[in-house]
Every structure is written in structure tokens, then in C-alpha cells.
Design an enzyme around this catalytic site. Structure first.
Site, PDB file in Angstrom:
ATOM      1  CG  HIS A  30      50.785  59.432   3.235  1.00 26.15           C
ATOM      2  ND1 HIS A  30      50.360  58.755   2.100  1.00 26.15           N
ATOM      3  CD2 HIS A  30      49.750  59.379   4.094  1.00 26.15           C
ATOM      4  CE1 HIS A  30      49.136  58.319   2.282  1.00 26.15           C
ATOM      5  NE2 HIS A  30      48.733  58.693   3.479  1.00 26.15           N
ATOM      6  CG  ASP A  43      44.390  58.082   2.824  1.00 28.45           C
ATOM      7  OD1 ASP A  43      45.407  58.710   3.157  1.00 28.45           O
ATOM      8  OD2 ASP A  43      44.221  56.877   3.079  1.00 28.45           O
ATOM      9  CD  GLU A  99      50.299  56.384   5.605  1.00 21.08           C
ATOM     10  OE1 GLU A  99      49.661  56.343   6.672  1.00 21.08           O
ATOM     11  OE2 GLU A  99      49.792  56.034   4.516  1.00 21.08           O
ATOM     12  CD  GLU A 100      47.859  54.886   1.814  1.00 21.82           C
ATOM     13  OE1 GLU A 100      47.630  54.053   2.717  1.00 21.82           O
ATOM     14  OE2 GLU A 100      47.113  55.854   1.590  1.00 21.82           O
ATOM     15  CG  ASP A 126      47.180  60.528   7.029  1.00 23.33           C
ATOM     16  OD1 ASP A 126      48.299  60.954   6.704  1.00 23.33           O
ATOM     17  OD2 ASP A 126      46.988  59.393   7.486  1.00 23.33           O
ATOM     18  CG  HIS A 170      43.104  52.621   0.960  1.00 20.24           C
ATOM     19  ND1 HIS A 170      43.734  51.773   1.851  1.00 20.24           N
ATOM     20  CD2 HIS A 170      43.529  53.869   1.298  1.00 20.24           C
ATOM     21  CE1 HIS A 170      44.494  52.464   2.678  1.00 20.24           C
ATOM     22  NE2 HIS A 170      44.376  53.746   2.358  1.00 20.24           N
TER      23      HIS A 170
END
Length: 701
Positions: free
Chosen positions: A335, A345, A382-383, A411, A500
Site C-alpha cells: 500500500h 509504513d 489500506e490504513e 508493508d 503512524h
């Protein structure tokens, strides 16, 4: 003798590739660390949350990159899911003192991208809206068992606002547990015990989470279904029929992620009220320098969140490479979207995907063509809940069921510790591949050597590297658990405390990890892809599936009531074992005949007709379609989880990401009433029938 026979077959699969072929060597020569770093820097130069203008900028850039590598069949597929951005959010401690949470991440002068504090505000994807005030209660990690523990101690959650730590399980499970407990809202914070100063030096001095860092993320209730919240089981096309908003699998209470800097005044306000955390359990005490208490007490907070929900466009980039056999497709994906800059990520994985594209493009220029078609996929959204990949699978479900061989996912590609999860039939393939790739930090060793050194598990045949089961958490889910396509997920891991957050940046990688793992990941990723697409016989092993089925079946004794018989299930697993052994014997015999045939051709200098081609075709069909046999029922694994079709694997309802084996049986474990045993027996026998169908498929001529 029987054990020796299995042992030989077990490792026969593992020694097919003892060294790189000439094609594989050419592929590796195409890779460039400087190009991978350059691509990663571009991908992380702007925040690119799904559905944003910057997201579309990187879509167009990604298309251009693939085309520049000589891959001309590149398309962009657009979908229109429900996406939320935060319109308003605030968190205020009203009693016993006043405190207003900042909800921002501090600027780190040396990290240029961190200077934009509002690049993406701190919020939860698919979070609820609401303006609520209530007593504050601390509930450890927010698991369903944590809530039960406090309830048993007399805590009343009705109308309260809970504060829980990140970690242990998917964040959506925490919000769901809070909602079911009667909470009016849920706050989730990153505790320094889990990824902050307790672990070591914090960023920018080290890799761990600094005080104001916040973990964004989705809180979608993905135990029901994955993908767009309003179009379960159907692609989210622009004019799709959608569920009413209130029927979507998203929370009904507001939630908010915060930093441990913002959490500290809230937790201090609870000191002395309710139960002391350490009296409940050691894990209830976090890393902040005071004793944690649960409340409720005087501490009162106001949580105000207003989410802007709209149907917004997202974009998948699909690259197609035609094989000699266009009826079979090997898919590989990563992604592209990120909560902010996403250096680890997911864009370290994107850099590996792009290198794979470059290597395949260079091979095509030499006249090479894979035996089976290859699709490279750059997923969006995707998240939020695996949206891009799920909508793609739902949109192409018939073609994928007919043609899909495997799906390979990556990922993150950052750190020195390799890890992989896969369906059991692919576990030895990933072990074999890592034996043929040098470790970037320890080039005198293979990746497999270091993997085995750091992590090993006992098998019937000795110590091997652990290949985990596929639960949830990334884009393999719709392929395996909805379409029944065997899958692999791989990654490199390191000390990573900025997940994140605003600080998951190019500079963070440069200062804490370095970039060499980008190429190692590309080598493993592309080599796995090449062997699945270019081997005469697809490198899968049904025997490995039997080992897992036997383990899962015998484990049922520990969770089922004694009145429920697993005799039929064990009988089906035994048939699966016998037919797997016969299948492997047949494959070995064909390989031996092939070797003799090639030697005969060489000695006699004639074109000897290969009588085994039809056998190879039949064997490949069985290897590929075996996974589909575990997905026989259109209604899925249970009334509440129809989207999930796979009767061996699904994500745990109360774990979120973690694997749950035999999910249809676990669905009925909690039922009560006079038909309880009968219902459980029915599910066990149904599973036995599914495994018997798979076994008979292997054994048929």
C-alpha cells in the site's frame, strides 16, 4: 519409517533451489540502493493520506515510475469509499484541575517534514463523532477482559470516558470494548512503557516515541468485514448502492488518539481514586513515573470530536506483465497511502515494490517472459481498513478465483530482523528464498541464517524459522480470506517507536536505521515472485498444510466441551495427510522422470516428447486451487461474519490482527442454551466435511 518419509518430503521442497539461476542473478543486478533511497525520499516528501490531493500526486508519480522502467501496461483503478477527515477535535480535563490537551506533535528542527504540525491532524480513521462529558476511567490496554476485570470489581462504565493504552490488540477492538461496556467515549494513548523512553532513547536522539508523538490509525470494526464501510462484499464504485451510515461497521462513540505528554495530566488526576493498577496486575502499571489508578473519582473530561465523512475517491495502480500462460496470475502488492509521511509504513515497502518493477522491466527487455502472468499492485487507503485491495478483490472476484495463484505482500522494509507469515503451503518457499539472499548487515550470512539465529520454533523435523499464520492487518486479507488465494506477507523489523506519527519520516530512517534493508527486501520479494511465476511446478506443499491442520484439530480438545466429538475431523485430517503424501510422492516421481528425460535428450540429441506436461498442469491446478476448497460456503464462516469465507483462518474477533484458526467453531463457543452442544457438533462436522473435500481434491486423478 513414516516419520523419515515425511522428513524427506518436507525438506525435498526446501532444496529445489540451491542457488540463484541466471535469470535471478540478472534480476538482482538491476537493483540500486541509490534509486531506492531517491524514490523513498520522493514518496515521503509530502503527507499523503488516502483520498487527498497529495495522494493523487503520488499516484501519478508512481505510474510514471513504472512506465519509465519499461512496464507499459499500467492502469489506475478508481474507487469511491467512505473516508473521514477530522473537522474538529478537543480534549479537556474539567476536574479536579483544568487541562487542555494540545493534540499536536512538537516540531523537531532537524526533521524538516515535522515542521508542518497540521500536515495530518491526530485522529482515528472511521472514528465516531460526539461531544461527551464523563468520569475518566483507566482500563489498561482496553481489551474485553480488561473491561470485565473492572466490572467484576464493581466499576460502572455507563456514561464514562475511558483512557486505554495502545498495544496488545487492534485499536478498533479497544473502542468496541468501550462501546459495549457503556462508555460515552474512548481515549487511546501511547504509553512510554511500550514504545517510548522506557525502551531507550527517544527521537531524535534515538528510535523511540517522543512525548508528544501520536499514533493515528483506523478503528473500523473489521471483525465483521474489511474494506469500504458502506459496500461490504461489493466494489465501492462511484454509483454503487450503499448501506445507510448507521449500519456501517464503525463505532458509535467518539474516540481520539493522544500522546503520553497529553495523557500524563489525565492519569495523574486519577491517582488515589478507584483501584491501584498494580493491585490488579503488573501489566496495568505503565511507564510514567507515578502509580496508575483506575478511577472513577473526581476526574472529569470532555471529549469533543466532529468527523467529516464523505464519499471520496482513492486510486490503485495496477501493473500487468503478460505470461506465457495468461490463465494464471501471481500478484504482489504494497500500500502507498500513509497516515502522514509514512517512511517506514508503508513506503519502505513501496521502494522495494518499485525496485521489483525495475528488475522485471529490465528482464523483459532481454526477451524474457514469465511462465505465468504477474500483476504488481500499489494499493490506496489500506490504513483506513484495507480499502484499496479489498475493493479490487471484490471488483475482480471471479477473475481472481479463476486465475489467482498467490498474493505476496510487503508493508515495511526497515531494520535487521526478518519476519514472515504465510499460508502453510508456502512456508518452505519463503524459507528457501531467504537462504539465497545475503543479509544486508551481516553479508557473510544469509537472511535465513540470521532469521533462524534470532527466532526459531520446534517442528517435527527439528528447529526451523517460524512462519506465522495470516490473521489481519494488511492487504493479504481479502485475497486469502475472501477469495481463497494462498498468500505470503514479509517484512524487516527494527526498533520502531514512531509508528503512524508525524515522525515516521525519511530523516528518522536515515538517523536510526539506515537504508540497506530496502534492497534486501526487494531481493526477497522479487525472488519469491519470480519463483511463483516462473517455476514449472508452483513451489507449494500441501503436506505443510496437513501439519497445521493436525495441530489445530488436536488443540480443539482444550477448548471444546467434552461432549463434542472431533472424531470425524481427525479422520478428515488423516485423509488429508495420506493424500498429501501420495501427492508429494507423485510430484517427486514426475521430477525424477523429467531428469531422466532431459538426460536422454542430451545423450541421444533428439527432441523427446514430454509425456509429463499434462501431469505438471494437473499438479499445478491442484496446488493452486487447494486453498479455494477451504472457502466453500457463500455465507462465510458465520452469521455475523459472512464476508470472511476461509474456514481455516480469520482474524480474531477480539484480537483484531491476530490469527484465529477454525473461526467457524470459535464463533459458536460462547453460545448458551439447550442446543449449545448440538450447534458446536454441527460446526465441527461441517469443518470436517470441508477438509475432506480438500483432501479428496488432492487425491483425485
Amino acid at each position: 519409517m513414516f516419520k523419515i518419509r515425511i522428513l524427506l518430503l518436507f525438506f525435498t521442497v526446501g532444496i529445489v533451489f540451491s542457488k540463484l539461476s541466471s535469470i535471478e542473478k540478472k534480476l538482482f543486478k538491476s537493483f540500486s540502493l541509490s534509486r531506492a533511497k531517491k524514490n523513498l525520499k520522493k514518496l515521503t516528501s509530502i503527507a499523503h493520506i488516502a483520498g487527498s490531493k497529495n495522494d493523487k500526486i503520488l499516484v501519478d508519480w508512481t505510474v510514471d515510475q513504472f512506465k519509465s522502467y519499461g512496464l507499459n501496461d499500467v492502469t489506475v483503478e478508481e474507487y469511491w469509499p467512505l473516508i473521514n477527515f477530522p473537522a474538529k477535535r478537543s480534549l479537556t480535563l474539567l476536574k479536579p484541575t483544568h487541562f487542555e490537551a494540545s493534540l499536536t506533535e512538537d516540531v523537531i528542527d532537524s526533521d524538516k517534514t515535522s515542521r508542518d504540525q497540521n500536515a495530518v491532524p491526530t485522529f482515528h480513521g472511521y472514528g465516531g463523532s460526539g461531544d461527551v462529558t464523563g468520569k475518566l476511567i483507566y482500563v489498561n490496554y482496553g481489551s474485553i477482559d480488561d473491561f470485565r476485570q473492572l466490572k467484576d470489581l464493581g466499576v460502572d462504565f455507563k456514561g464514562s470516558i475511558c483512557i486505554v493504552k495502545y498495544g496488545g490488540m487492534f485499536r478498533g477492538v479497544k473502542v468496541r470494548a468501550a462501546e459495549l461496556a457503556g462508555c460515552a467515549g474512548c481515549i487511546i494513548y501511547s504509553d512510554p512503557f511500550d514504545d517510548g523512553f522506557v525502551k531507550g532513547k527517544v527521537y531524535p536522539e534515538g528510535p523511540w516515541r517522543p512525548p508528544t508523538s501520536v499514533q493515528r490509525g483506523s478503528v473500523q470494526y473489521n471483525h465483521v468485514y474489511q474494506g469500504d464501510a458502506l459496500t461490504p462484499g461489493k466494489p465501492a464504485l462511484k454509483n454503487a448502492t450503499r448501506l445507510p451510515f448507521d449500519d456501517a461497521n464503525i463505532p458509535k462513540i467518539p474516540s481520539l488518539p493522544i500522546s503520553y505528554a497529553d495523557a500524563e495530566p489525565l492519569l495523574k488526576a486519577l491517582v488515589g481514586s478507584g483501584h491501584k493498577a498494580l493491585d490488579i496486575g503488573k501489566e496495568w502499571q505503565g511507564g510514567l513515573k507515578f502509580d496508575y489508578f483506575t478511577g472513577p473519582g473526581e476526574a472529569t473530561v470532555r471529549l469533543n470530536v466532529n468527523q467529516d465523512y464523505k464519499i471520496r475517491p482513492i486510486w490503485n495502480v495496477i501493473v500487468k506483465i503478460e505470461g506465457e500462460d495468461t490463465s494464471k496470475i501471481v500478484l504482489a502488492g504494497n500500500h502507498r497511502d500513509a497516515w502522514v509521511f509514512g517512511a517506514v509504513d508503508p513506503n519502505s515497502g513501496t521502494a522495494a515494490l518499485l525496485e521489483t518493477g525495475k528488475g522485471l522491466g529490465d528482464l523483459l527487455k532481454t526477451g524474457w517472459k514469465p511462465k505465468r502472468s504477474i500483476w504488481l499492485c500499489s494499493w490506496d487507503a489500506e490504513e483506513y481498513g484495507l480499502i484499496g485491495s479489498t475493493e479490487f478483490v471484490e471488483n475482480h472476484i471471479d477473475e481472481l478465483k479463476e486465475k489467482g495463484v498467490t498474493y505476496i505482500n510487503v508493508d515495511t522494509s526497515m531494520g535487521d530482523n526478518f519476519a514472515s507469515s504465510a499460508t502453510p503451503n508456502l512456508s518452505n518457499l519463503i524459507r528457501d528464498v531467504t537462504k539465497d539472499v545475503k543479509h544486508h548487515k551481516f553479508p557473510e550470512f544469509s537472511v535465513y541464517d540470521k532469521w533462524l539465529e534470532s527466532s526459531k520454533e520446534k517442528s517435527p523435523f527439528g528447529l526451523v524459522t517460524p512462519v506465522g499464520g495470516l490473521g489481519a492487518g494488511s492487504d493479504f486479507v481479502p485475497f486469502l480470506q475472501h477469495a481463497g488465494i494462498s498468500s505470503i506477507s514479509l517484512e524487516f523489523r527494527g526498533e520502531y517507536g514512531v509508528y503512524h506519527s508525524n515522525y515516521d519520516s525519511f530523516y528518522w530512517i536515515k538517523e536510526t536505521q539506515g537504508f540497506k534493508s530496502l534492497i534486501t527486501t526487494a531481493e526477497i520479494y522479487s525472488l519469491t515472485l519470480l519463483r511463483l511465476s516462473d517455476s514449472e511446478v508452483v513451489p507449494m506443499s500441501p503436506l505443510h498444510y496437513w501439519l497445521e491442520l493436525f495441530k489445530y484439530s488436536t488443540d480443539l480438545v482444550n477448548i471444546l466441551p467434552i461432549e463434542v466429538s472431533i472424531k470425524k475431523l481427525l479422520e478428515s485430517v488423516e485423509v488429508f495427510k495420506l493424500n498429501s503424501l501420495r501427492f508429494e510422492d507423485r510430484l517427486k516421481s514426475i521430477n525424477d522422470n523429467k531428469k531422466r528425460e532431459l538426460n536422454f535428450q542430451k545423450e541421444e540429441n533428439i527432441n523427446y516428447f514430454n509425456t509429463e506436461q499434462e501431469n505438471f498442469k494437473l499438479i499445478n491446478e491442484k496446488l493452486i486451487f487447494l486453498e479455494r476448497k477451504f472457502c466453500l460456503f457463500k455465507d462465510g464462516i458465520g452469521k455475523r461474519r459472512k464476508w470472511y469465507k476461509h474456514f481455516i483462518y480469520a482474524p480474531g474477533e477480539w484480537a483484531g490482527y491476530d490469527l484465529e484458526y477454525y473461526p467457524s467453531i470459535r464463533e459458536v463457543l460462547s453460545i448458551k442454551g439447550e442446543n449449545r452442544i448440538q450447534t458446536m457438533q454441527y460446526e465441527v462436522d461441517k469443518l470436517a466435511g470441508i477438509i475432506k473435500v480438500a483432501a479428496d481434491y488432492l487425491g483425485s486423478s
